[in-house]
Write a protein that holds these residues in place. Structure first.
Motif, mmCIF file in Angstrom:
data_model
loop_
_atom_site.group_PDB
_atom_site.id
_atom_site.type_symbol
_atom_site.label_atom_id
_atom_site.label_comp_id
_atom_site.label_asym_id
_atom_site.label_seq_id
_atom_site.Cartn_x
_atom_site.Cartn_y
_atom_site.Cartn_z
ATOM 1 N N UNK A 156 0.828 -1.206 0.000
ATOM 2 C CA UNK A 156 0.000 0.000 0.000
ATOM 3 C C UNK A 156 0.862 1.256 0.000
ATOM 4 N N UNK A 157 1.957 1.231 0.756
ATOM 5 C CA UNK A 157 2.769 2.437 0.890
ATOM 6 C C UNK A 157 3.771 2.586 -0.243
ATOM 7 N N UNK A 158 4.108 1.466 -0.894
ATOM 8 C CA UNK A 158 5.144 1.491 -1.918
ATOM 9 C C UNK A 158 6.426 0.922 -1.358
ATOM 10 N N UNK A 159 7.225 0.217 -2.216
ATOM 11 C CA UNK A 159 8.440 -0.426 -1.723
ATOM 12 C C UNK A 159 9.505 0.589 -1.299
ATOM 13 N N UNK A 160 10.478 0.104 -0.544
ATOM 14 C CA UNK A 160 11.568 0.967 -0.074
ATOM 15 C C UNK A 160 11.883 0.652 1.364
ATOM 16 N N UNK A 161 13.109 0.932 1.783
ATOM 17 C CA UNK A 161 13.510 0.518 3.122
ATOM 18 C C UNK A 161 12.767 1.310 4.199
ATOM 19 N N UNK A 162 12.461 2.590 3.918
ATOM 20 C CA UNK A 162 11.736 3.395 4.900
ATOM 21 C C UNK A 162 10.354 2.831 5.152
ATOM 22 N N UNK A 163 9.626 2.548 4.058
ATOM 23 C CA UNK A 163 8.288 1.993 4.210
ATOM 24 C C UNK A 163 8.314 0.597 4.798
ATOM 25 N N UNK A 164 9.363 -0.157 4.475
ATOM 26 C CA UNK A 164 9.488 -1.499 5.054
ATOM 27 C C UNK A 164 9.614 -1.378 6.563
ATOM 28 N N UNK A 165 10.384 -0.388 7.018
ATOM 29 C CA UNK A 165 10.537 -0.202 8.462
ATOM 30 C C UNK A 165 9.214 0.190 9.107
ATOM 31 N N UNK A 166 8.508 1.127 8.458
ATOM 32 C CA UNK A 166 7.201 1.541 8.981
ATOM 33 C C UNK A 166 6.290 0.326 9.114
ATOM 34 N N UNK A 167 6.253 -0.495 8.060
ATOM 35 C CA UNK A 167 5.385 -1.669 8.067
ATOM 36 C C UNK A 167 5.763 -2.617 9.195
ATOM 37 N N UNK A 168 7.059 -2.831 9.387
ATOM 38 C CA UNK A 168 7.475 -3.778 10.414
ATOM 39 C C UNK A 168 7.182 -3.247 11.816
ATOM 40 N N UNK A 169 7.324 -1.942 12.007
ATOM 41 C CA UNK A 169 6.960 -1.371 13.316
ATOM 42 C C UNK A 169 5.465 -1.592 13.562
ATOM 43 N N UNK A 170 4.671 -1.375 12.502
ATOM 44 C CA UNK A 170 3.224 -1.534 12.652
ATOM 45 C C UNK A 170 2.832 -2.959 13.008
ATOM 46 N N UNK A 171 3.580 -3.947 12.513
ATOM 47 C CA UNK A 171 3.195 -5.310 12.869
ATOM 48 C C UNK A 171 3.893 -5.779 14.147
ATOM 49 N N UNK A 172 4.850 -4.994 14.650
ATOM 50 C CA UNK A 172 5.643 -5.472 15.769
ATOM 51 C C UNK A 172 5.152 -4.987 17.122
ATOM 52 N N UNK A 173 4.539 -3.798 17.189
ATOM 53 C CA UNK A 173 4.209 -3.239 18.506
ATOM 54 C C UNK A 173 3.210 -4.068 19.313
#
Lengths: 301, 335
Positions: A156-173
């Protein structure tokens, strides 16, 4: 942090105090082979991440120089890990990748814990609607396994390391909410909380001074393991092409390219993967060892 | 017991609702412009506006949500932008391949993880125990995609024992689908050769997929077993001269069954989610590969469809485990 070590109880009656406590902790950690291995691996990765740019044999290759004259050379004295398809030294890029992976792993873990722990403690200490809202929100995120959810978010956000980090934080908290909530729930009935309340301590003070420090030991264990798992998750997203983009020296993205050069140029895929494996292994073994120290009840016999 | 069952089903329904909420949020709130996403990566401005009207994205969010729920209830996952095919049909085609792989991997995990856990507990703190501990942590630490590539290199390419990737060789005609599960279909049609061939293609990916699950089953069983071996009834059995292996296999194993079941429930969903990596490496035509190839080309609906499928699997596995727990452990029924 020092006053949460349960070993304090063991050394409290004996004179010696702080130094003795740390020696005991060090002894407990050093006693087991796998904990020593974990610590050694973590020290190695952190060391490489800190010293990376100064110790790499070919500093020009960090940003992705092109030197086709020496492309795809097998491991040799000049290039211990061989060279890649544009002639970059793979050892150099693996070492530089350590800094990126470690920063990203720690960053994801800190952000997830920063969101999850306060929410969890809040939920554990309160009751009624607030608690229900927090926990149902958490359950919602836990209704689908993390990696797939992260891929959906990156899509949804588009590929890239920044968005990957955002996504992982969202699934990790949510994991931190669960842990902190369970811990706070068990702590809030303790007499010392009652005592603090009777003594007139404010709610915030009780949370900060009493509940948080006493929930720290399982959190520290989880944080250690999660750095490893976050490194692995970022590399996974990099591998499937949703994380860091080449020529960023990210281990997962390197393997994604290296895959096209298998089986003939096998060393290209071998070494970045080994780096991922050893770092994740290190943080997991260290987390295991820390659990033995911080929580005597979970002792393996 | 009935109340317990109803409660568990209620919880599962709640989880399903949460899953719907979260996929809706990702699809409609997260991207800066969902219409641009729906129209595809190369859409022009007018095409985007067209998509906005077509998909009802100009309506208020609550209305969109209701529409989303009713679509899902009828099994409508939308259309892929890249191929124009219906996502529900695609999912139905790809899911059996993934299911088959996961079942084999889960069987491997249980059949190898259980005995290794017992072995490790019997030799607690000995060399075998240390080796299995490193092995177990490796199961969580090994990047599945790298492990898969290494196995391909070593076993398929260098040794030539097994095929590298795919589900069957290109020249083999797959059996006419009955269930969509290739191995089962081959058996039902009596095509033993295809069954064996399909199995050789499955071994490597199933092995990679099973490793994390195997590792956690091993660890849980080891600690349960260590615990059980110290219990009074084991001590008395030993005093009566029962052999160590019988103690482990009969007395201690019974106690380790429940935690193993819990692990299976959790791991089923996770395993399905790591198919995105394993299927990518092995070109396995399942939902994982489908999700990855769609995500890379910015094709959004298939990714949401796969998320839904994996989430539902996760939910059902947890529900089944909860119910089995209720059957096996009477103390829980009143809970």
């Amino acid at each position: 942090m020092a006053d949460v070590l349960p070993v304090e109880a063991a050394s409290a009656g004996v004179s010696g105090g702080r130094g003795r406590k740390w020696r005991l902790a060090a002894w407990l950690l050093g006693r087991s082979f796998s904990s020593r291995l974990g610590l050694a691996l973590v020290v190695l990765v952190v060391g490489l991440a800190l010293a990376g740019p100064w110790i790499v044999p070919y500093p020009d290759d960090v940003a992705g120089a092109v030197n086709l004259a020496r492309k795809l050379q097998p491991p040799s004295a000049a290039h211990w890990f061989g060279t890649d398809e544009v002639g970059n030294d793979i050892l150099t890029r693996v070492i530089v990748g350590a800094r990126l992976s470690l920063l990203v792993g720690i960053g994801i873990m800190l952000a997830a814990a920063g969101i999850g722990v306060p929410l969890g403690i809040l939920a554990g200490m309160s009751s009624g609607r607030l608690r229900e809202t927090i926990m149902r929100l958490t359950d919602m995120f836990l209704s689908v396994p993390g990696l797939v959810l992260a891929i959906a978010i990156v899509a949804a956000l588009g590929p890239g390391i920044g968005n990957a980090m955002v996504a992982l934080v969202l699934v990790w908290w949510p994991g931190y909410v669960r842990l902190a909530e369970a811990k706070a729930l068990s702590i809030r009935e303790e007499p010392y909380i009652e005592a603090a309340r009777v003594a007139g301590a404010s709610r915030l003070r009780i949370l900060w001074r009493h509940v948080l420090p006493n929930s720290l030991s399982p959190l520290i264990v989880k944080m250690s393991m999660d750095i490893g798992q976050a490194i692995l998750a970022v590399a996974s997203l990099g591998f499937i092409g949703l994380g860091a983009k080449p020529p960023t020296p990210e281990w997962g993205a390197m393997i994604a390219i290296a895959r096209g050069y298998l089986p003939e140029w096998w060393w290209y895929a071998l070494f970045p993967g080994l780096a991922i494996y050893l770092s994740v292994l290190g943080f997991n073994l260290l987390g295991d060892g820390l659990r033995d120290i911080l929580d005597p009840r979970s002792h393996r016999g | 017991m009935l109340i317990y069952v109803i409660r568990r089903i209620g919880l599962a329904a709640l989880m399903l609702f949460g899953l719907v909420c979260i996929t809706f949020t990702i699809a409609n709130v997260a991207p800066s412009d969902p219409a641009a996403l729906a129209a595809g990566p190369d859409a022009s401005r007018s095409q985007i506006e067209q998509a906005r009207r077509d998909y009802g994205l100009d309506k208020p969010l609550p209305e969109q949500f209701l529409r989303y729920v009713s679509d899902l209830a009828q099994g409508r996952f939308g259309r892929s932008v890249a191929t124009g095919r219906d996502v529900g049909t695609d999912l139905a085609r790809y899911f059996p391949a993934t299911l088959e792989l996961c079942v084999l991997a889960m069987l491997t995990g249980v059949l190898v993880g259980l005995p290794l856990g017992m072995l490790s507990a019997l030799h607690k703190d000995g060399p075998i125990d240390h080796v299995t501990r490193i092995f177990a942590v490796s199961g969580i630490a090994l990047p599945p995609f790298w492990f898969g590539l290494l196995l391909q290199l070593l076993i398929a390419t260098w040794l030539g024992w097994l095929p590298t990737s795919g589900r069957l060789s290109v020249v083999t005609e797959p059996p006419d689908p009955i269930t969509g599960l290739l191995l089962l279909d081959a058996l039902l049609r009596g095509q033993g050769g295809i069954f064996v061939e399909g199995l050789t293609y499955m071994i490597l990916p199933a092995l990679v997929l099973s490793f994390p699950c195997l590792a956690s089953i091993l660890r849980v069983n080891r600690s349960e077993m260590v615990e059980a071996l110290r219990a009074d009834y084991v001590v008395s059995a030993r005093a009566h001269g029962v052999t160590p292996w019988r103690i482990v296999a009969v007395h201690a194993l019974k106690n380790a069954m429940l935690p193993t079941l819990a692990i299976i429930g959790l791991r089923w969903g996770w395993m399905m989610s790591s198919t995105v990596l394993v299927e990518t490496v092995f070109d396995w035509p399942g939902i994982g590969l489908y999700a990855v190839s769609s995500a890379i080309s910015g094709d959004f609906k298939p990714v949401m469809g796969v998320t839904m499928i994996v989430g539902v699997n996760f939910m059902i596995a947890n529900l089944l485990v909860d119910l089995l727990y209720g059957v096996l452990d009477p103390r829980l029924r009143s809970a």
